[in-house]
Design a protein around this motif. Structure first.
Motif, PDB file in Angstrom:
ATOM      1  N   CYS A   1       0.785  -1.268  -0.036  1.00 41.73           N
ATOM      2  CA  CYS A   1       0.042   0.072  -0.218  1.00 41.73           C
ATOM      3  C   CYS A   1       0.883   1.342  -0.070  1.00 41.73           C
ATOM      4  CB  CYS A   1      -0.829  -0.013   1.185  1.00 41.73           C
ATOM      5  SG  CYS A   1      -2.102  -1.465   1.283  1.00 41.73           S
ATOM      6  N   LEU A   2       0.499   2.261  -0.713  1.00 38.02           N
ATOM      7  CA  LEU A   2       0.936   3.526  -0.658  1.00 38.02           C
ATOM      8  C   LEU A   2      -0.161   4.374  -0.334  1.00 38.02           C
ATOM      9  CD1 LEU A   2       2.897   5.121  -3.841  1.00 38.02           C
ATOM     10  CD2 LEU A   2       1.280   6.549  -2.526  1.00 38.02           C
ATOM     11  N   VAL A   3       0.294   5.367   0.640  1.00 39.67           N
ATOM     12  CA  VAL A   3      -0.612   6.466   1.114  1.00 39.67           C
ATOM     13  C   VAL A   3      -0.015   7.792   0.852  1.00 39.67           C
ATOM     14  CG1 VAL A   3      -1.827   7.516   3.183  1.00 39.67           C
ATOM     15  CG2 VAL A   3      -1.230   5.000   3.186  1.00 39.67           C
ATOM     16  N   VAL A   4      -0.812   8.604  -0.031  1.00 39.43           N
ATOM     17  CA  VAL A   4      -0.354   9.993  -0.221  1.00 39.43           C
ATOM     18  C   VAL A   4      -1.683  11.094  -0.133  1.00 39.43           C
ATOM     19  CG1 VAL A   4      -1.116   9.570  -2.895  1.00 39.43           C
ATOM     20  CG2 VAL A   4       0.326  11.444  -2.259  1.00 39.43           C
TER      21      VAL A   4
ATOM     22  N   ILE B   1      -3.394   0.686   8.106  1.00 37.61           N
ATOM     23  CA  ILE B   1      -2.709  -0.402   7.324  1.00 37.61           C
ATOM     24  C   ILE B   1      -2.119  -1.444   8.074  1.00 37.61           C
ATOM     25  CG2 ILE B   1      -1.240  -0.687   5.559  1.00 37.61           C
ATOM     26  CD1 ILE B   1      -2.247   2.004   4.257  1.00 37.61           C
ATOM     27  N   LYS B   2      -1.135  -0.854   8.905  1.00 39.07           N
ATOM     28  CA  LYS B   2      -0.274  -1.578   9.676  1.00 39.07           C
ATOM     29  C   LYS B   2      -1.018  -2.766  10.542  1.00 39.07           C
ATOM     30  CE  LYS B   2       3.460   1.762   9.706  1.00 39.07           C
ATOM     31  NZ  LYS B   2       4.254   3.003  10.552  1.00 39.07           N
ATOM     32  N   LYS B   3      -2.151  -2.358  11.147  1.00 40.93           N
ATOM     33  CA  LYS B   3      -2.973  -3.466  11.888  1.00 40.93           C
ATOM     34  C   LYS B   3      -4.097  -4.188  11.060  1.00 40.93           C
ATOM     35  CE  LYS B   3      -6.489  -0.328  13.836  1.00 40.93           C
ATOM     36  NZ  LYS B   3      -6.949   0.273  15.181  1.00 40.93           N
TER      37      LYS B   3
ATOM     38  N   PRO C   1      -4.692  -7.476   8.574  1.00 37.44           N
ATOM     39  CA  PRO C   1      -3.643  -8.637   7.830  1.00 37.44           C
ATOM     40  C   PRO C   1      -3.941  -8.319   6.283  1.00 37.44           C
ATOM     41  CG  PRO C   1      -5.137  -9.093   9.882  1.00 37.44           C
ATOM     42  CD  PRO C   1      -5.435  -7.566   9.522  1.00 37.44           C
ATOM     43  N   GLY C   2      -2.788  -8.795   5.852  1.00 33.78           N
ATOM     44  CA  GLY C   2      -2.985  -8.793   4.310  1.00 33.78           C
ATOM     45  C   GLY C   2      -2.702  -7.440   3.641  1.00 33.78           C
ATOM     46  N   LEU C   3      -2.434  -6.394   4.391  1.00 31.34           N
ATOM     47  CA  LEU C   3      -1.646  -5.318   4.136  1.00 31.34           C
ATOM     48  C   LEU C   3      -0.341  -4.796   4.315  1.00 31.34           C
ATOM     49  CD1 LEU C   3      -5.017  -2.826   4.247  1.00 31.34           C
ATOM     50  CD2 LEU C   3      -4.386  -4.361   2.237  1.00 31.34           C
ATOM     51  N   GLU C   4       0.488  -4.167   3.706  1.00 29.91           N
ATOM     52  CA  GLU C   4       1.778  -3.772   3.984  1.00 29.91           C
ATOM     53  C   GLU C   4       1.930  -2.335   3.564  1.00 29.91           C
ATOM     54  OE1 GLU C   4       5.418  -6.389   3.228  1.00 29.91           O
ATOM     55  OE2 GLU C   4       5.385  -5.106   1.445  1.00 29.91           O
ATOM     56  N   LEU C   5       2.482  -1.613   4.375  1.00 27.86           N
ATOM     57  CA  LEU C   5       2.723  -0.235   4.066  1.00 27.86           C
ATOM     58  C   LEU C   5       3.955   0.107   3.447  1.00 27.86           C
ATOM     59  CD1 LEU C   5       1.922   2.817   4.292  1.00 27.86           C
ATOM     60  CD2 LEU C   5       3.367   2.961   6.437  1.00 27.86           C
ATOM     61  N   ALA C   6       3.906   0.328   1.937  1.00 29.68           N
ATOM     62  CA  ALA C   6       5.133   0.256   1.117  1.00 29.68           C
ATOM     63  C   ALA C   6       5.828   1.834   1.141  1.00 29.68           C
ATOM     64  CB  ALA C   6       4.768  -0.100  -0.169  1.00 29.68           C
TER      65      ALA C   6
ATOM     66  N   ARG D   1     -14.871   1.455   8.681  1.00 27.54           N
ATOM     67  CA  ARG D   1     -15.090   2.123   7.176  1.00 27.54           C
ATOM     68  C   ARG D   1     -13.906   1.760   6.442  1.00 27.54           C
ATOM     69  NH1 ARG D   1     -15.768   1.879   2.957  1.00 27.54           N
ATOM     70  NH2 ARG D   1     -16.925   3.448   1.440  1.00 27.54           N
ATOM     71  N   PHE D   2     -12.724   1.836   6.960  1.00 26.77           N
ATOM     72  CA  PHE D   2     -11.543   1.546   6.356  1.00 26.77           C
ATOM     73  C   PHE D   2     -11.397   0.113   6.153  1.00 26.77           C
ATOM     74  CE2 PHE D   2      -7.144  -0.205   6.398  1.00 26.77           C
ATOM     75  CZ  PHE D   2      -6.462   0.438   5.786  1.00 26.77           C
ATOM     76  N   SER D   3     -12.069  -0.781   6.926  1.00 28.81           N
ATOM     77  CA  SER D   3     -11.847  -2.208   7.022  1.00 28.81           C
ATOM     78  C   SER D   3     -12.734  -2.550   5.739  1.00 28.81           C
ATOM     79  CB  SER D   3     -12.197  -2.846   8.142  1.00 28.81           C
ATOM     80  OG  SER D   3     -11.327  -2.590   9.228  1.00 28.81           O
ATOM     81  N   ILE D   4     -13.797  -2.180   5.614  1.00 31.78           N
ATOM     82  CA  ILE D   4     -14.732  -2.359   4.675  1.00 31.78           C
ATOM     83  C   ILE D   4     -14.037  -2.216   3.215  1.00 31.78           C
ATOM     84  CG2 ILE D   4     -16.910  -1.757   3.018  1.00 31.78           C
ATOM     85  CD1 ILE D   4     -18.048  -1.085   5.829  1.00 31.78           C
ATOM     86  N   ALA D   5     -13.393  -1.064   2.862  1.00 30.63           N
ATOM     87  CA  ALA D   5     -12.673  -0.875   1.815  1.00 30.63           C
ATOM     88  C   ALA D   5     -11.552  -1.655   1.469  1.00 30.63           C
ATOM     89  CB  ALA D   5     -11.997   0.663   2.043  1.00 30.63           C
ATOM     90  N   ALA D   6     -10.989  -2.139   2.661  1.00 31.41           N
ATOM     91  CA  ALA D   6      -9.701  -2.926   2.490  1.00 31.41           C
ATOM     92  C   ALA D   6     -10.216  -4.314   2.002  1.00 31.41           C
ATOM     93  CB  ALA D   6      -8.834  -3.253   3.998  1.00 31.41           C
ATOM     94  N   ALA D   7     -11.570  -4.731   2.496  1.00 26.23           N
ATOM     95  CA  ALA D   7     -11.969  -6.157   2.307  1.00 26.23           C
ATOM     96  C   ALA D   7     -12.274  -5.987   0.561  1.00 26.23           C
ATOM     97  CB  ALA D   7     -13.223  -6.213   2.864  1.00 26.23           C
ATOM     98  N   LYS D   8     -12.785  -4.733   0.234  1.00 23.25           N
ATOM     99  CA  LYS D   8     -13.143  -4.735  -1.416  1.00 23.25           C
ATOM    100  C   LYS D   8     -11.752  -4.904  -2.168  1.00 23.25           C
ATOM    101  CE  LYS D   8     -16.860  -1.563  -0.827  1.00 23.25           C
ATOM    102  NZ  LYS D   8     -17.594  -0.259  -0.983  1.00 23.25           N
ATOM    103  N   ALA D   9     -10.651  -4.091  -1.718  1.00 22.81           N
ATOM    104  CA  ALA D   9      -9.500  -4.165  -2.276  1.00 22.81           C
ATOM    105  C   ALA D   9      -8.748  -5.672  -2.237  1.00 22.81           C
ATOM    106  CB  ALA D   9      -8.302  -3.279  -1.335  1.00 22.81           C
TER     107      ALA D   9
END
Length: 232
Positions: A9-12, A26-28, A30-35, A111-119
């Protein structure tokens, strides 16, 4: 060798509190990594073009490059986007683009978790699956097993890669950078467009590698690594 089930993941965002919040989420998860996290959209664009991220969380309103302009700049790539903003009126505009989701600030973790699941649903099926001595590649019609020992070389073709094997060619939607990072040590990147199976090399001379009667160029960027690999 295991499955690649981590989304880079990239955050801008031009606001540091927003970056800290999303980076923490992102850090907490599972399945996501902050790049990468950055306040500079042009830095984000350069990072994306190197193929170093799978998912971008981009603020809509930023100096130098807006979130919408960033989407336009990367529309030829495979990277997926989640837009964030404090302004609800941008939501309709965002759905004109193929974004995964639109997060309205302040963003809660639920709300973030819902978006992460979609991703995960959109991105993970595109990632290759590895066994100890094989890779499973998603082609247009099926999931195909390719044993590492059968591979001569791999060629980049836009957003696709082509595996040249003893059984023929296999094309899959994938980034060359992913292949370089995930393939075992018997595979070597020799050019921006080629990765070779060193066990299949016939010979190396005058800046070219020959495999199965095919001459492959060695790029300037990769010459030192190739020479080191072969003790030249």
């Amino acid at each position: 060798m295991g499955n690649k089930e981590v989304i880079r993941c990239l955050v801008v965002d031009d606001e540091h509190p927003a970056i800290r919040l999303l980076s923490g989420y992102i850090k907490k998860t599972p399945g996501l990594e902050l790049a990468l996290q950055t306040t500079h959209p042009l830095e984000a664009l350069a990072f994306i073009k190197k193929g170093l991220a799978d998912l971008v969380f981009a603020d809509v309103q930023m100096p130098d490059l807006t979130g919408i302009e960033l989407i336009d700049a990367i529309k030829e790539s495979q990277i997926k986007v989640i837009l964030t903003t404090a302004y609800e009126e941008y939501a309709l505009k965002s759905y004109e683009y193929d974004v995964i989701d639109y997060l309205l600030k302040p963003i809660t973790f639920d709300r973030f978790s819902i978006a992460a699941a979609k991703a995960k649903q959109r991105i993970l099926p595109l990632l290759p699956v590895f066994g100890n001595d094989y890779i499973m590649l998603k082609t247009e019609y099926r999931l195909q097993r390719v044993d590492f020992s059968t591979i001569f070389y791999i060629e980049a073709l836009g957003d696709y890669v082509i595996f040249y094997t003893t059984l023929g060619k296999v094309m899959t939607l994938q980034r060359m950078k992913n292949m370089e990072e995930l393939l075992p040590k018997d595979f070597l990147r020799i050019h921006k467009s080629y990765i070779v199976n060193i066990n299949r090399i016939d010979f190396f001379e005058k800046g070219k590698i020959v495999i199965n009667k095919k001459q492959l160029p060695v790029g300037e960027t990769y010459k030192s690594a190739v020479k080191l690999k072969f003790g030249l």
